[in-house]
Design a protein around this motif. Structure first.
Motif, PDB file in Angstrom:
ATOM      1  N   LEU A   1      51.787  14.740  13.938  1.00 34.40           N
ATOM      2  CA  LEU A   1      50.347  14.593  14.115  1.00 34.40           C
ATOM      3  C   LEU A   1      49.948  13.198  13.669  1.00 34.40           C
ATOM      4  O   LEU A   1      50.286  12.767  12.564  1.00 34.40           O
ATOM      5  CB  LEU A   1      49.585  15.625  13.276  1.00 34.40           C
ATOM      6  N   VAL A   2      49.222  12.487  14.543  1.00 40.63           N
ATOM      7  CA  VAL A   2      48.657  11.192  14.188  1.00 40.63           C
ATOM      8  C   VAL A   2      47.151  11.399  14.062  1.00 40.63           C
ATOM      9  O   VAL A   2      46.482  11.705  15.039  1.00 40.63           O
ATOM     10  CB  VAL A   2      48.962  10.115  15.254  1.00 40.63           C
ATOM     11  N   GLN A   3      46.649  11.280  12.841  1.00 35.20           N
ATOM     12  CA  GLN A   3      45.215  11.458  12.588  1.00 35.20           C
ATOM     13  C   GLN A   3      44.538  10.095  12.568  1.00 35.20           C
ATOM     14  O   GLN A   3      44.983   9.207  11.846  1.00 35.20           O
ATOM     15  CB  GLN A   3      44.987  12.133  11.239  1.00 35.20           C
ATOM     16  N   VAL A   4      43.494   9.952  13.361  1.00 34.09           N
ATOM     17  CA  VAL A   4      42.693   8.730  13.353  1.00 34.09           C
ATOM     18  C   VAL A   4      41.335   9.149  12.792  1.00 34.09           C
ATOM     19  O   VAL A   4      40.530   9.779  13.475  1.00 34.09           O
ATOM     20  CB  VAL A   4      42.558   8.117  14.759  1.00 34.09           C
ATOM     21  N   ILE A   5      41.101   8.831  11.530  1.00 42.91           N
ATOM     22  CA  ILE A   5      39.921   9.285  10.807  1.00 42.91           C
ATOM     23  C   ILE A   5      38.948   8.120  10.637  1.00 42.91           C
ATOM     24  O   ILE A   5      39.353   7.014  10.299  1.00 42.91           O
ATOM     25  CB  ILE A   5      40.303   9.840   9.413  1.00 42.91           C
ATOM     26  N   GLY A   6      37.670   8.386  10.850  1.00 42.56           N
ATOM     27  CA  GLY A   6      36.649   7.358  10.698  1.00 42.56           C
ATOM     28  C   GLY A   6      36.610   6.420  11.881  1.00 42.56           C
ATOM     29  O   GLY A   6      36.494   5.206  11.717  1.00 42.56           O
ATOM     30  N   THR A   7      36.716   6.979  13.096  1.00 41.48           N
ATOM     31  CA  THR A   7      36.767   6.134  14.288  1.00 41.48           C
ATOM     32  C   THR A   7      35.524   5.268  14.451  1.00 41.48           C
ATOM     33  O   THR A   7      35.585   4.211  15.059  1.00 41.48           O
ATOM     34  CB  THR A   7      36.962   6.977  15.566  1.00 41.48           C
ATOM     35  N   ASP A   8      34.397   5.685  13.885  1.00 40.79           N
ATOM     36  CA  ASP A   8      33.181   4.885  13.996  1.00 40.79           C
ATOM     37  C   ASP A   8      33.208   3.663  13.080  1.00 40.79           C
ATOM     38  O   ASP A   8      32.492   2.695  13.287  1.00 40.79           O
ATOM     39  CB  ASP A   8      31.940   5.736  13.716  1.00 40.79           C
ATOM     40  N   GLU A   9      34.058   3.675  12.056  1.00 39.04           N
ATOM     41  CA  GLU A   9      34.158   2.563  11.109  1.00 39.04           C
ATOM     42  C   GLU A   9      35.347   1.651  11.407  1.00 39.04           C
ATOM     43  O   GLU A   9      35.404   0.525  10.936  1.00 39.04           O
ATOM     44  CB  GLU A   9      34.374   3.102   9.685  1.00 39.04           C
ATOM     45  N   MET A  10      36.313   2.165  12.159  1.00 36.37           N
ATOM     46  CA  MET A  10      37.596   1.489  12.298  1.00 36.37           C
ATOM     47  C   MET A  10      37.593   0.467  13.427  1.00 36.37           C
ATOM     48  O   MET A  10      36.985   0.663  14.467  1.00 36.37           O
ATOM     49  CB  MET A  10      38.689   2.523  12.545  1.00 36.37           C
ATOM     50  N   ASP A  11      38.315  -0.595  13.208  1.00 41.15           N
ATOM     51  CA  ASP A  11      38.542  -1.627  14.202  1.00 41.15           C
ATOM     52  C   ASP A  11      39.363  -1.010  15.338  1.00 41.15           C
ATOM     53  O   ASP A  11      40.503  -0.597  15.125  1.00 41.15           O
ATOM     54  CB  ASP A  11      39.296  -2.772  13.532  1.00 41.15           C
ATOM     55  N   GLU A  12      38.794  -0.939  16.543  1.00 41.39           N
ATOM     56  CA  GLU A  12      39.469  -0.291  17.662  1.00 41.39           C
ATOM     57  C   GLU A  12      40.811  -0.951  17.984  1.00 41.39           C
ATOM     58  O   GLU A  12      41.778  -0.282  18.324  1.00 41.39           O
ATOM     59  CB  GLU A  12      38.561  -0.297  18.890  1.00 41.39           C
ATOM     60  N   GLU A  13      40.883  -2.262  17.837  1.00 39.44           N
ATOM     61  CA  GLU A  13      42.138  -2.982  18.066  1.00 39.44           C
ATOM     62  C   GLU A  13      43.217  -2.481  17.114  1.00 39.44           C
ATOM     63  O   GLU A  13      44.372  -2.297  17.495  1.00 39.44           O
ATOM     64  CB  GLU A  13      41.925  -4.483  17.871  1.00 39.44           C
ATOM     65  N   ALA A  14      42.839  -2.240  15.870  1.00 36.36           N
ATOM     66  CA  ALA A  14      43.799  -1.762  14.879  1.00 36.36           C
ATOM     67  C   ALA A  14      44.333  -0.385  15.249  1.00 36.36           C
ATOM     68  O   ALA A  14      45.527  -0.116  15.111  1.00 36.36           O
ATOM     69  CB  ALA A  14      43.148  -1.723  13.495  1.00 36.36           C
ATOM     70  N   VAL A  15      43.474   0.486  15.727  1.00 32.96           N
ATOM     71  CA  VAL A  15      43.893   1.834  16.103  1.00 32.96           C
ATOM     72  C   VAL A  15      44.883   1.785  17.263  1.00 32.96           C
ATOM     73  O   VAL A  15      45.942   2.418  17.227  1.00 32.96           O
ATOM     74  CB  VAL A  15      42.675   2.707  16.473  1.00 32.96           C
ATOM     75  N   ILE A  16      44.551   1.031  18.293  1.00 32.00           N
ATOM     76  CA  ILE A  16      45.423   0.922  19.465  1.00 32.00           C
ATOM     77  C   ILE A  16      46.780   0.349  19.069  1.00 32.00           C
ATOM     78  O   ILE A  16      47.828   0.852  19.465  1.00 32.00           O
ATOM     79  CB  ILE A  16      44.777   0.021  20.549  1.00 32.00           C
ATOM     80  N   LYS A  17      46.753  -0.688  18.269  1.00 34.49           N
ATOM     81  CA  LYS A  17      47.997  -1.324  17.827  1.00 34.49           C
ATOM     82  C   LYS A  17      48.821  -0.353  16.977  1.00 34.49           C
ATOM     83  O   LYS A  17      50.041  -0.268  17.126  1.00 34.49           O
ATOM     84  CB  LYS A  17      47.681  -2.598  17.042  1.00 34.49           C
ATOM     85  N   ALA A  18      48.172   0.387  16.099  1.00 34.36           N
ATOM     86  CA  ALA A  18      48.862   1.327  15.213  1.00 34.36           C
ATOM     87  C   ALA A  18      49.581   2.407  16.008  1.00 34.36           C
ATOM     88  O   ALA A  18      50.789   2.637  15.838  1.00 34.36           O
ATOM     89  CB  ALA A  18      47.879   1.948  14.231  1.00 34.36           C
TER      90      ALA A  18
END
Length: 177
Positions: A152-169
């Motif tokens: 499971l990959v949890q992406v928490i706080g999507t409204d606060e997070m840098d979208e580029e960082a999420v995609i890269k992660a």
């Protein structure tokens, strides 16, 4: 916009941005060594973004990617949580009751374990197929199976997070089970 359309749009955006980032390269051009779990079953490239940390959880198949000071229920973060490579794993046995360590387990079996198919959208990120689930307005969950192991990959706080960082992660995760 309907909930399913919103989920599909988010999944498509994630894939497009991951492909764009991969095509363009990124960061400073320096090779950043991967961070791996103790067993090496999961590894990820740390984010080349100021103030972000990437840490493997000792004794577990888990890796945290977050801004300094975030994670563990605080702020915005990406948390990769895999099943153990050997023996029992109570967390996954409860979440996915048909999973048994050392036996065949597929994404379709995981889908059946998770339940309501309408809440999950199949998407592919970085060559890995996931079941994407919008847990709430600020959290996305990406379930997958890697060589018979649930993750499971949890992406928490999507409204606060840098979208580029999420995609890269998400795009940099390697499953080495």
């Amino acid at each position: 916009m309907s909930k399913n359309l919103k989920k599909l749009l988010v999944a498509v955006m994630v894939v497009i941005m991951a492909l764009s980032f991969a095509a363009c390269g990124g960061g400073s051009g320096e090779e950043i060594p991967a961070v791996s779990t103790d067993s090496g079953a999961i590894s990820v490239t740390p984010l080349d973004i100021p103030d972000y940390i990437t840490e493997a959880e000792e004794g577990a198949e888990a890796i945290l990617m977050a801004k300094e000071g975030d994670g563990g229920g605080a702020g915005a973060y990406v948390y990769i949580d895999g099943s153990k490579t050997e023996g029992e794993d109570i967390t996954w046995e409860m979440r996915c009751p048909s999973w048994k360590s050392g036996e065949e387990y597929t994404l379709d079996m995981m889908q059946a374990d998770l339940g309501d198919e309408s809440e999950y959208t199949k998407t592919t990120i970085g060559g890995q197929e996931y079941l994407a689930h919008e847990a709430n307005s600020t959290s996305m969950y990406y379930y997958t199976v890697a060589n018979n192991h649930p993750v499971l990959v949890q992406v928490i706080g999507t409204d606060e997070m840098d979208e580029e960082a999420v995609i890269k992660a998400i795009g940099s995760i390697k499953y080495n089970y």
